[in-house]
Write an enzyme that holds these catalytic residues in place. Structure first.
Site, PDB file in Angstrom:
ATOM      1  N   ARG A  23      35.961   2.450  23.729  1.00 23.68           N
ATOM      2  CA  ARG A  23      36.518   3.766  23.599  1.00 23.68           C
ATOM      3  C   ARG A  23      38.238   3.835  23.511  1.00 23.68           C
ATOM      4  NH1 ARG A  23      34.761   6.655  29.147  1.00 23.68           N
ATOM      5  NH2 ARG A  23      32.668   5.964  28.763  1.00 23.68           N
ATOM      6  N   ARG A  27      40.731   9.933  24.731  1.00 22.30           N
ATOM      7  CA  ARG A  27      41.770  10.874  25.265  1.00 22.30           C
ATOM      8  C   ARG A  27      43.041  10.342  25.843  1.00 22.30           C
ATOM      9  NH1 ARG A  27      40.523  15.675  25.253  1.00 22.30           N
ATOM     10  NH2 ARG A  27      38.421  16.438  24.798  1.00 22.30           N
ATOM     11  N   ARG A  36      41.938  16.789  18.597  1.00 21.72           N
ATOM     12  CA  ARG A  36      40.762  17.452  19.134  1.00 21.72           C
ATOM     13  C   ARG A  36      40.881  18.954  19.619  1.00 21.72           C
ATOM     14  NH1 ARG A  36      36.661  15.306  22.055  1.00 21.72           N
ATOM     15  NH2 ARG A  36      36.126  17.315  22.082  1.00 21.72           N
ATOM     16  N   ASP A  72      29.303   8.206  18.244  1.00 25.53           N
ATOM     17  CA  ASP A  72      28.743   8.610  19.909  1.00 25.53           C
ATOM     18  C   ASP A  72      27.444   7.723  19.941  1.00 25.53           C
ATOM     19  OD1 ASP A  72      28.091   9.824  22.059  1.00 25.53           O
ATOM     20  OD2 ASP A  72      27.332  11.518  21.012  1.00 25.53           O
ATOM     21  N   TYR A 148      18.672   9.754  28.381  1.00 24.31           N
ATOM     22  CA  TYR A 148      19.328  10.895  28.192  1.00 24.31           C
ATOM     23  C   TYR A 148      18.091  11.852  27.672  1.00 24.31           C
ATOM     24  CZ  TYR A 148      24.257   9.715  28.619  1.00 24.31           C
ATOM     25  OH  TYR A 148      25.358   9.392  28.888  1.00 24.31           O
TER      26      TYR A 148
END
Lengths: 337, 337
Positions: A23, A27, A36, A72, A148
């Site tokens: 990652r 962020r 974003r 993703d 998921y």
């Protein structure tokens, strides 16, 4: 491509450990948060020029030895007709979850067509920096995708819905895992064609199965997937302590370890299987000296052969950029005798 | 007391495995849900006659070899002045969490006074069924208590707040763990005085630490706690795969395993350390034949010496009572040659 990461993934001794962060385009980088503001997560990953800009952000900061495509783990839900969106404060939500056997998808659309934006991204990355770093593709693994798909939303620390589905509908559970594997195999082949130098499989939740279930339901599928990958491959499972031998025997070239196992002990248990990891991501919230000290400990424990330095899991969004840099620099300044 | 459980916890060979279930007096029992209509969780645990009635519910259904007091792993927050309540759909919420070093409690009220209802409950249980089963007392362990105290509410699968606190304030982290240990030591001594035949320590989240941090910060405290316990003791940590050796070396008589480690392999790794566990609680959501088959597998893998049959974690609230019964009966009908 620069081949340090590829050589380590193949088990070679390297002059220093290659390094990247799970990652790493996220962020914690101010520019990421800016970009974003203009795109949702799904828009950002499916627009190749935007995804490329984001993928390259960590390159501009610390030139990691691997550049992981901004994407993703759940993209392959789409070819199976499972629609999802990211809900703020919740995570991925699937509109049509698999709640009973009749809902297990029995076919899928063309992966190359459905996920053409991933191929386009990898081609762009290969052109822009492919000669200076290794381009890393990835996907979720079958158990995690199924978790998921069945839960329909993030399902907490015990992933109860998929574990219940396994008990109530063992045959449908098996079929669901196989359908995901079919798609994942096509997808990783496509990623390699499009320019991925390395592929990582995130079957993050597989460590929540009993080792017997892991061996019976998941391991044969991992083998099918890794057999289909013609470049170096890495297997990642969280909480792998109880299934380390199964993970090592998945057919992947290297095993990515989280921080709950000790690197030295894992090395002893795994023999000459190349490893990736495994700094506790929370350590990057300390001061820079602490980061360098703890990073050096991981490198020392792993030794010079077949080790890719990484975190034990994705980088925390509150990490100071300087600390991510200190982590990378510790590897870059390292010199094995 | 019937001493089957005590003998197994001490590592003796038993004619069949003793059996109980974590959270055996819980929501899966219809009478429990009825009683809880009249009392909040905190009211129920702190009113000895109500807590006794609840504790005895599984006794009336399947007479387990251990009767675990109906209580909470978090009761010791109180003597440290940390006020909490259970929020429906959320879990325990602490009104005054420990967010910085200055908030680490530096003293505590008298445990015997503050938690007198626990002593009263244990005395009642000892009087009513103490000659026919083993009465099990318990508490949360220092890391898990600290995790709740710092987060202020359930903190998800990675327990980020306490892991961050450890990095940002290592000395305060150490002090917080020590304060909890002081209270836990008094508390387990009190439980034994009041009639507990066995004590289980739930340091559920300690498996989320790096093994080095576990060894440095937590293990010495576990030893202090287990040294203070004059009856057989059991240590429980979730996801113990990466720290099995540390858990085994905690000073507890027996180690409780969750379902993510294989019982046979754990036995090989642990030598003659007595073990408890470790059926996947989700297996109790299958049909009765499946429950019996999987339970028998665990018993076979564990062998006849020093094994207490249990689940790998608390029983699921959706478990059919008949399946809990089938689990217990499988042990009761077992005969080792």
């Amino acid at each position: 491509m620069s081949d340090l990461l590829v050589r380590a993934a193949r088990g070679e001794r390297t002059e220093r450990p290659p390094v990247w962060l799970m990652r790493q385009a996220g962020r914690y980088i101010p520019e990421y948060r800016e970009i974003r503001q203009d795109y949702t997560f799904r828009e950002a990953i499916s627009t190749p020029e935007v995804a490329e800009r984001i993928t390259l952000l960590p390159w501009d900061i610390f030139e990691p030895d691997g550049l992981v495509m901004f994407s993703d783990i759940l993209t392959v839900l789409e070819p199976l007709g499972l629609d999802y969106h990211i809900e703020s404060g919740v995570g991925p939500v699937i509109e049509n979850p698999v709640t009973r056997p009749a809902e297990v998808p029995d076919n899928h659309t063309d992966v190359r067509e459905e996920l053409d934006y991933v191929g386009a991204l990898l081609e762009r990355l290969q052109r822009s920096v492919g000669d200076r770093t290794s381009i890393i593709g990835f996907t979720g693994g079958p158990f995690t995708l199924a978790a998921y798909a069945v839960a329909g939303q993030p399902a907490g620390k015990k992933q109860k819905p998929i574990r219940r589905f396994r008990v109530e509908y063992p045959e449908a559970f098996r079929s669901l895992l196989e359908r995901f594997t079919d798609v994942v195999v096509e997808y990783v082949e496509y990623q390699v064609e499009a320019g991925a130098d390395v592929i990582q499989l995130f079957d993050t939740y597989a460590g929540l199965l009993t080792p017997d279930d892991y061996r019976e339901f998941v391991q044969p599928l991992h083998r099918r997937i890794f057999e289909a990958i013609d470049v170096p491959s890495i297997a990642f499972v969280r909480n792998p302590g109880g299934s380390l031998d199964l993970l090592a025997d998945s057919g992947a070239d290297a095993v990515s370890l989280d921080w709950t196992v000790d690197m030295r002990r894992a090395r002893e248990q795994l023999g000459d299987v190349p490893v990736q990891g495994n700094l506790d991501p929370s350590y990057l919230l300390g001061d820079e000296e602490f980061v360098r000290e703890k990073t050096a400990e991981v490198i020392e424990k792993a030794g010079p052969e077949g080790h890719i330095l990484n975190l034990g899991h994705g980088i925390d969004r509150e990490t100071p950029v300087e600390n991510a840099k200190a982590f990378v620099e510790t590897a870059k300044e390292w010199e094995w005798e």
